[in-house]
Design a protein around this motif. Structure first.
Motif, mmCIF file in Angstrom:
data_model
loop_
_atom_site.group_PDB
_atom_site.id
_atom_site.type_symbol
_atom_site.label_atom_id
_atom_site.label_comp_id
_atom_site.label_asym_id
_atom_site.label_seq_id
_atom_site.Cartn_x
_atom_site.Cartn_y
_atom_site.Cartn_z
ATOM 1 N N PRO A 145 77.882 52.429 17.398
ATOM 2 C CA PRO A 145 78.258 51.898 16.172
ATOM 3 C C PRO A 145 77.386 50.486 15.991
ATOM 4 O O PRO A 145 77.346 50.034 14.893
ATOM 5 C CB PRO A 145 79.581 51.490 16.399
ATOM 6 N N ASP A 146 76.693 50.065 17.089
ATOM 7 C CA ASP A 146 76.159 48.784 17.095
ATOM 8 C C ASP A 146 74.751 48.902 17.198
ATOM 9 O O ASP A 146 74.023 48.018 17.632
ATOM 10 C CB ASP A 146 76.758 47.755 18.291
ATOM 11 N N THR A 171 70.805 48.848 16.933
ATOM 12 C CA THR A 171 69.978 48.191 16.122
ATOM 13 C C THR A 171 68.585 48.382 16.607
ATOM 14 O O THR A 171 68.239 49.046 17.884
ATOM 15 C CB THR A 171 70.040 46.464 16.503
ATOM 16 N N GLN A 209 72.909 48.005 8.156
ATOM 17 C CA GLN A 209 73.440 49.387 7.829
ATOM 18 C C GLN A 209 73.736 49.483 6.304
ATOM 19 O O GLN A 209 74.875 49.761 5.843
ATOM 20 C CB GLN A 209 74.879 49.356 8.553
ATOM 21 N N LEU A 235 75.040 56.275 14.141
ATOM 22 C CA LEU A 235 75.875 55.345 14.110
ATOM 23 C C LEU A 235 77.468 55.686 14.383
ATOM 24 O O LEU A 235 78.143 54.514 14.781
ATOM 25 C CB LEU A 235 75.917 54.449 12.593
ATOM 26 N N TYR A 264 68.603 49.589 8.576
ATOM 27 C CA TYR A 264 68.895 50.238 9.559
ATOM 28 C C TYR A 264 69.751 49.128 10.317
ATOM 29 O O TYR A 264 71.007 49.400 10.936
ATOM 30 C CB TYR A 264 67.738 50.582 10.642
#
Length: 286
Positions: free
Chosen positions: A71-72, A74, A32, A67, A29
């Motif tokens: 996109p970032d 976490t 990625q 994502l 995760y």
């Protein structure tokens, strides 16, 4: 069901289970590295998360969607309870929407069952309230339940019995007097909404007394429960109807309880505020 005698202590490597789940978040995760999915998940992996496509391909599809939006993104494991081949983790998710930079802060609880060193099954509780502003419609979080695992130490079994009995008496029968003997007077509440009713056991009773007035038939039923040392983690489903309007309440929560000297001493949770938004309940700021 509460057994009348202790079962034998068995198999299930809790350390390996914890390491596998930690690797999932660290490498797959957050890193990625989705090419590792075949190594970490069983070929017949079952995902009970509502709306998720089946199997490993469904996992990849969900990750790709999230994502693309964030996109970032976490996930940080804040709590983990591991019992034999199962692990329940409470996760804080953080990211920013592509193109707008709008911040996402969300919480989930995830339950994994491990078989032969790979993740074979997954259940979840999401707080969808943080996702609604991004156009995500909350699904019905109904998922199949599982039986308690009584393969645990005698002390852990007592903690299981305590929580199951408290849920039966307090959360189903609405017998708040039962809480007097089974919660510490200095009980610590980390749910920001519930903590508004006050601290300690008195605040806990006041909070649930208010809920039971607002929804007289409200009941909480445990779907999954795990124990590790002094911690008990569980998924619950809540059902009831508002007294004044008859509107139905369907809510899913994940709860983490710390037991001290045979009493419930501390509580954390993942609470789906989107399910109670129609009643004017909103999450206090973190």
């Amino acid at each position: 069901m509460i057994p009348t005698q202790d079962p034998p202590l068995p198999g299930g490597d809790a350390g390996a289970t914890a390491a596998l789940v930690e690797r999932l978040f660290r490498e797959v995760y957050n890193g990625q590295a989705f090419d590792l999915a075949e190594q970490l998940f069983a070929d017949d992996y079952v995902n009970h998360q509502p709306g998720a496509a089946p199997g490993i391909s469904g996992l990849r599809q969900w990750a790709s969607t999230m994502l693309t939006m964030f996109p970032d993104l976490t996930g940080t494991i804040e709590h983990m309870v591991v019992q034999n081949d199962r692990a329940m983790v409470f996760v804080a998710w953080h990211g920013h929407m592509a193109g707008t930079g709008k911040e996402l802060n969300s919480q989930t609880a995830n339950l994994y069952r491990v078989r032969d060193g790979r993740i074979a099954e997954h259940w979840s509780v999401f707080d969808y309230s943080a996702l609604v502003p991004f156009g995500i419609t909350p699904p019905d979080q109904e998922q199949p339940a599982s039986e308690p695992d009584w393969h645990a130490s005698p002390a852990e079994q007592e903690n299981l019995r305590l929580v199951l009995k408290v849920w039966e008496e307090v959360m189903q029968k609405q017998n708040l007097d039962y809480a007097d003997e089974h919660y510490r007077a200095d009980y610590i509440q980390h749910n920001r909404f519930a903590a508004q009713s006050g601290g300690g056991l008195a605040g806990m009773k006041q909070f649930f007394a208010g809920l039971f007035v607002a929804a007289p038939d409200l009941t909480g039923t445990i779907d999954h429960i795990l124990v590790q040392d002094d911690f008990v983690a569980l998924f619950s489903r809540w059902r009831g109807r508002e007294a004044t309007s008859g509107r139905e309440l369907k809510l899913h929560t994940a709860d983490l309880l710390r037991i001290e000297d045979g009493r419930i001493a501390e509580h954390w949770d993942v609470f789906d505020y989107s399910a109670v938004a129609q009643f004017g309940i909103i999450p206090p700021p973190r």
